[in-house]
Every structure is written in C-alpha cells, then in structure tokens.
Write an enzyme that holds these catalytic residues in place. Structure first.
Site, PDB file in Angstrom:
ATOM      1  N   ARG A  42       0.458  -0.950  -0.204  1.00 57.93           N
ATOM      2  CA  ARG A  42       0.330  -0.096  -0.285  1.00 57.93           C
ATOM      3  C   ARG A  42       0.498   1.420   0.254  1.00 57.93           C
ATOM      4  NH1 ARG A  42       2.879   1.947   3.361  1.00 57.93           N
ATOM      5  NH2 ARG A  42       2.815   1.477   5.577  1.00 57.93           N
ATOM      6  N   GLU A  48      -0.422   9.915   9.081  1.00 57.20           N
ATOM      7  CA  GLU A  48       0.731   8.702   9.034  1.00 57.20           C
ATOM      8  C   GLU A  48       1.402   8.709  10.742  1.00 57.20           C
ATOM      9  OE1 GLU A  48       2.013   6.289   7.038  1.00 57.20           O
ATOM     10  OE2 GLU A  48       2.402   8.115   5.733  1.00 57.20           O
ATOM     11  N   HIS A  49       1.786   7.832  10.592  1.00 59.78           N
ATOM     12  CA  HIS A  49       1.983   7.139  12.289  1.00 59.78           C
ATOM     13  C   HIS A  49       0.634   7.882  13.530  1.00 59.78           C
ATOM     14  CE1 HIS A  49       5.812   6.023  12.426  1.00 59.78           C
ATOM     15  NE2 HIS A  49       5.833   6.806  10.951  1.00 59.78           N
ATOM     16  N   GLY A 142       8.707   1.100   3.511  1.00 59.95           N
ATOM     17  CA  GLY A 142       7.327   1.794   3.373  1.00 59.95           C
ATOM     18  C   GLY A 142       6.099   1.261   2.869  1.00 59.95           C
ATOM     19  N   SER A 144       4.810  -1.008   2.481  1.00 60.64           N
ATOM     20  CA  SER A 144       4.031  -2.463   3.059  1.00 60.64           C
ATOM     21  C   SER A 144       4.416  -4.169   3.255  1.00 60.64           C
ATOM     22  CB  SER A 144       3.022  -2.137   3.572  1.00 60.64           C
ATOM     23  OG  SER A 144       2.250  -2.737   4.252  1.00 60.64           O
ATOM     24  N   SER A 145       5.342  -4.533   2.767  1.00 61.89           N
ATOM     25  CA  SER A 145       6.586  -5.308   1.784  1.00 61.89           C
ATOM     26  C   SER A 145       6.258  -6.558   3.115  1.00 61.89           C
ATOM     27  CB  SER A 145       7.334  -5.471   1.191  1.00 61.89           C
ATOM     28  OG  SER A 145       8.571  -5.484   2.529  1.00 61.89           O
ATOM     29  N   ASP A 189      -2.303  -1.206   7.753  1.00 63.43           N
ATOM     30  CA  ASP A 189      -1.391  -1.951   6.077  1.00 63.43           C
ATOM     31  C   ASP A 189      -2.417  -3.107   5.796  1.00 63.43           C
ATOM     32  OD1 ASP A 189       0.549  -0.253   7.339  1.00 63.43           O
ATOM     33  OD2 ASP A 189       1.866  -1.584   7.616  1.00 63.43           O
ATOM     34  N   ASN A 232      14.250  -1.334   7.958  1.00 63.18           N
ATOM     35  CA  ASN A 232      13.620  -2.282   8.367  1.00 63.18           C
ATOM     36  C   ASN A 232      12.804  -1.664  10.445  1.00 63.18           C
ATOM     37  OD1 ASN A 232      13.151  -4.584   9.836  1.00 63.18           O
ATOM     38  ND2 ASN A 232      14.453  -5.881   8.945  1.00 63.18           N
ATOM     39  N   LYS A 233      11.777  -1.478  10.055  1.00 62.60           N
ATOM     40  CA  LYS A 233      11.242  -1.875  11.435  1.00 62.60           C
ATOM     41  C   LYS A 233      11.266  -1.883  12.547  1.00 62.60           C
ATOM     42  CE  LYS A 233       6.389  -1.553  10.212  1.00 62.60           C
ATOM     43  NZ  LYS A 233       5.984  -2.394   9.161  1.00 62.60           N
TER      44      LYS A 233
HETATM   45  C1  GLA Z   1       3.497   1.607   9.673  1.00 66.13           C
HETATM   46  C2  GLA Z   1       2.588   0.306  10.697  1.00 66.13           C
HETATM   47  C3  GLA Z   1       1.438   0.976  10.056  1.00 66.13           C
HETATM   48  C4  GLA Z   1       1.699   2.837  10.669  1.00 66.13           C
HETATM   49  C5  GLA Z   1       2.506   3.277   9.749  1.00 66.13           C
HETATM   50  C6  GLA Z   1       2.659   4.566   9.740  1.00 66.13           C
HETATM   51  O1  GLA Z   1       3.495   0.812   8.094  1.00 66.13           O
HETATM   52  O2  GLA Z   1       2.787  -0.562  10.203  1.00 66.13           O
HETATM   53  O3  GLA Z   1       0.473   0.345  11.356  1.00 66.13           O
HETATM   54  O4  GLA Z   1       1.428   2.831  11.457  1.00 66.13           O
HETATM   55  O5  GLA Z   1       3.501   2.454   9.961  1.00 66.13           O
HETATM   56  O6  GLA Z   1       1.502   5.477   9.646  1.00 66.13           O
END
Ligand code: GLA
Length: 457
Positions: A42, A48-49, A142, A144-145, A189, A232-233
C-alpha cells in the site's frame, strides 16, 4: 456475514507471473500448486503514525504485491521457499511454530500470519503446506511488504485449512499477529491489503474497522519515489519508541484532566473520553505538555508510578533503555495529522475546483509535521520531497513508517512526464546506487485491488 476475499478462476495463458510461479513451484516440489493467494502492498496518502493512536488513515493498495503458490501436504510441516534466492528456504513442523523477534527474517513474517489465523480459528493441527512466495514490493521501503507477506500467509492458511473468514476478520487478525515480530504497528497496512478495491483510495477507520471509498480528483496522478535508504522497523526501536511516547502522552494528558489514566493507551481514546474536538485536544497539549523532552524521572513523578512500573507497564521490550521522551511534539503531530485526514476526505468528497491544490497543501503539512514533530523522516527523504516539489508536484510527503523508504507525490496529469524526468535527473542519476535501483524506485501508481485467491481454470 461480511464478504470473504474473492476466489477468482483465471486462465494462466495470459498471465506470465502466475505461469512462472507455477513452474517454480513444480521445480521445487515436483507437483502442481492447488491455489494461489495474493496480498497487495500500500501507499498511505495521508495519516501517518496515527492508526495505532486510534485515528483514521487514508491509504490505497498498490499494484505490487506478494503472491504465493500453495499445495496442502500430509507431512505436518510448512515448507517455504521464495523466488528471490536472497530469501532462504525454511521448513517448520505445524506444531512447532516460533517467531524470533531478535532476528526478523522473511519467513517469520509468513509464520506470523500462519500462527495468527491458526490461533484465531483454533486449528489444531494445522494443515501441512508447501509454498513458494514471489514478491514485487520493494522491501524496507515503506510500502508495506512485510504486512503484505503476513496477510498473504493468513489468507493461505485460511484456504489451505478449508475455512472462510471475512476480509475484516482477516485484517484484524493479521494486524494483531504481526505484533508477534515485536513491532507495535496499527492496523492500516493489513486493513487496506484486504479491504482495497480497484480505482478508489479508502478512509480506514478503526474500532470497529471499516473502509469508505475516497474518490481521488481526476487530473492528479500519484507518484511513488523511493529515497533508497532502507528501514526495517522490526530491527530498530524508532517505531516502538513513538508508540510508547504517544502512550505516555495519553496518560499524562488524562491525568492532568483528572481521568483514571491507568487503562488509557491511545490519544484517540483520550479524545473520546474527554468529548473534545481535535482542535481542543491541540489546545490541551499546549496547556499541559512542555516542548522539552521528559526524563523517566519526570514521567514517574507526574504519574506517581515507580521506575519499575514504567518499565513493566508502559515501555515495550525494545524501549526499556530510552531516556528522553518527546511527548509534546508527538501528541501535536497525532492530533494535527488526524485532523488533516478528515480535511483530505472532505475535499475529495466535495471536489471543489481547487481540490488538487488543497490536497497538495495537506500533504505538504503532513510531511512537515512528520519531519519536525514526529521526527520520522531522514535527510534523503527531505531532499527527495524538495526535488519532487521543484519538479512540479503540488504535494509530496514521506509515506509509511519513515526513517527511509518512499515518498508519495501528487502531480497534475499534464506535468507528469517532465516531473519524472526532473526527479530522475536530480535524485537518481547523480548517484550510482540510486540509479541502479531507479526502475523499481520511481513509478506512477493507481488504486489497486485487495487480497484474493486464484485458482487455475
Ligand atoms: C507502519 C505500520 C502502520 C502505520 C505506519 C505509519 O507501516 O505498520 O500500522 O503505523 O507504519 O503510519
């Protein structure tokens, strides 16, 4: 019952990717896949956040996705392979699934989805499966893979075990189970991956989860550009640190207003409790919180809790050693951004002649807030946003978690060719690594469809 993801019969003749994946599956396991499952990545247009604070967000699915070919086996194991040799094969017994948070490898995301759906449906034992996964979403960008992989695995597990779940249940379950990897994300996501529909962006609201179409203005094109810094979060604490800062800000504001703060975790729940507008919440932040970072001591003193309670009840596993907490800045971002999402939707709904300019402004304000208040940008993202605006975008911002990854820009249709050329010349061409990645890093995107199962006709 709410709709389950569609099961689509396709002829593979016209579909190179499905055909190739089928061949790869045969080469690997010597048999034909039973079905295929797809879950898209996506791009978040604004918001955001704030999903993990309880606020609505406005993403759309992209064409890039995770596709898996699957067969059911009686070996009581899950065998995983990936068409990209960078991602190694992995096999695990169906009753021995464990997820290692300290080592976020690709197959753990898949196992999050398997375990989440298995637990939700109390499937015991889970069906054995053979899978080959093929992904087209650039990793750590960023887009959402990782959530798309979790969602794909969830859908695969549902189908392989001959069960059926609604898209909403799948999205909620996959959002929860991705936390097995340790990141405390919201549900954006996974929700858009299941609830997306071709041709429309969606306002995603939580609690209860629902998605409403948002018609984007004709005449504007959305362009994704990757700044080529990987993030990589799950491998850093930036993300969870923000979640924790928002949680502490919630408690401090609630305490200042005389509420029972101990059970309150989200800035959005606090607003509901206080029955105030977002503007009034911003005033409350100004009144109660100070811009200087808070120390652990000050937080403990204000809330009247011990250092141990802070560690155990408030901080997450990977933020145990944090010393400074920027509560004022984070809360201001969240309430301001939540308001921008609603304004964005209102502009799209009423489609004034100035819609494109207004939406562009909101995107620019969102980027500034991410950069200055939430501090989830980086110098490369900021530079890329500037170049995109100089190149003719009316709005440009980081998208996704940030600290690297992609920007999304809104560009008037007639300027798109010169926009792409300028961004290529100014951001990608001067740097050998970036120019090698350019083809998959700079592209026009349209709202794509949601997760689905495919069966060969
Ligand atoms: C990541 C998280 C989401 C969201 C975004 C920031 O993609 O998985 O849930 O918090 O960061 O908007």
């Amino acid at each position: 019952m709410a709709a389950a993801p569609p099961k689509i019969k396709v002829s593979f003749g016209g579909n190179d990717r499905l055909q190739k994946l089928k061949e790869a599956f045969r080469g690997k396991y010597g048999q034909t896949p039973l079905f295929f499952a797809r879950a898209p990545g996506r791009v978040n247009l604004i918001g955001e956040h704030i999903d993990y604070c309880g606020y609505a967000v406005l993403p759309m699915a992209i064409e890039q996705n995770i596709l898996a070919a699957v067969s059911v086996s009686d070996l009581s194991s899950i065998q995983l392979a990936n068409t990209d040799p960078k991602y190694k094969d992995f096999t695990v017994s169906v009753d021995g699934i464990s997820i290692d948070r300290d080592n976020p490898q690709w197959h753990y995301y898949f196992l999050c989805g398997v375990r989440g759906i298995g637990e939700h449906l109390s499937l015991s034992p889970l069906a054995g499966m053979r899978c080959v996964v093929d992904g087209t979403i650039p990793a750590s960008s960023g887009l959402s893979s990782s959530s798309a992989l979790v969602c794909c695995a969830g859908l695969v597990t549902m189908e392989a075990n001959q069960t059926s779940l609604s898209k909403v249940t799948l999205a909620e379950t996959c959002a929860k189970c991705e936390r097995y990897i340790g990141t405390e994300g919201g549900g954006m996501d996974q929700s858009i991956s299941f609830l997306a529909e071709e041709g429309t962006a969606k306002l995603i609201e939580f609690n209860p989860l629902r998605a409403t179409d948002v018609k984007l203005p004709d005449g504007a094109v959305f362009v994704i550009a990757n700044c080529c810094v990987e993030m990589n979060k799950a491998a850093s604490s930036h993300f969870n640190m923000r979640v924790v800062e928002c949680r502490i800000a919630t408690k401090m504001l609630a305490k200042a207003r005389g509420l029972d703060w101990s059970g309150l975790l989200k800035l959005g729940d606090l607003q509901k409790e206080l029955r105030l507008s977002l503007e009034q919440m911003l005033e409350l932040v100004e009144e109660v919180l100070h811009p200087e970072p808070y120390s652990r001591d000050e937080i403990c003193r204000s809330l009247g809790i011990s250092a141990q309670q802070l560690r155990e009840d408030v901080l997450s596993a990977n933020t145990q050693h944090a010393t400074d907490f920027k509560l004022y800045q984070r809360a201001r971002h969240v309430y301001g951004e939540a308001a921008r999402v609603l304004q964005f939707k209102a502009v799209c709904d009423s489609s004034p002649v100035t819609a494109v300019a207004q939406l562009g402004d909101l995107m620019n304000q969102s980027h500034a807030s991410c950069r200055d208040l939430y501090e989830c940008s980086c110098s490369e993202l900021d530079q890329l946003v500037d170049i995109c605006l100089q190149a003719g975008a009316v709005g440009s911002r980081l998208t996704g978690a940030g600290w690297g990854g992609c920007t999304v820009s809104m560009v008037p249709g007639e300027r798109i060719d010169s926009f792409l050329q300028t961004v290529r010349e100014r951001y990608y061409a001067p740097d050998a690594r970036r120019s090698a990645l350019e083809e998959q890093s700079l592209f026009v995107t349209r709202p794509g469809g949601g997760a689905a199962i495919f069966i060969e006709e």
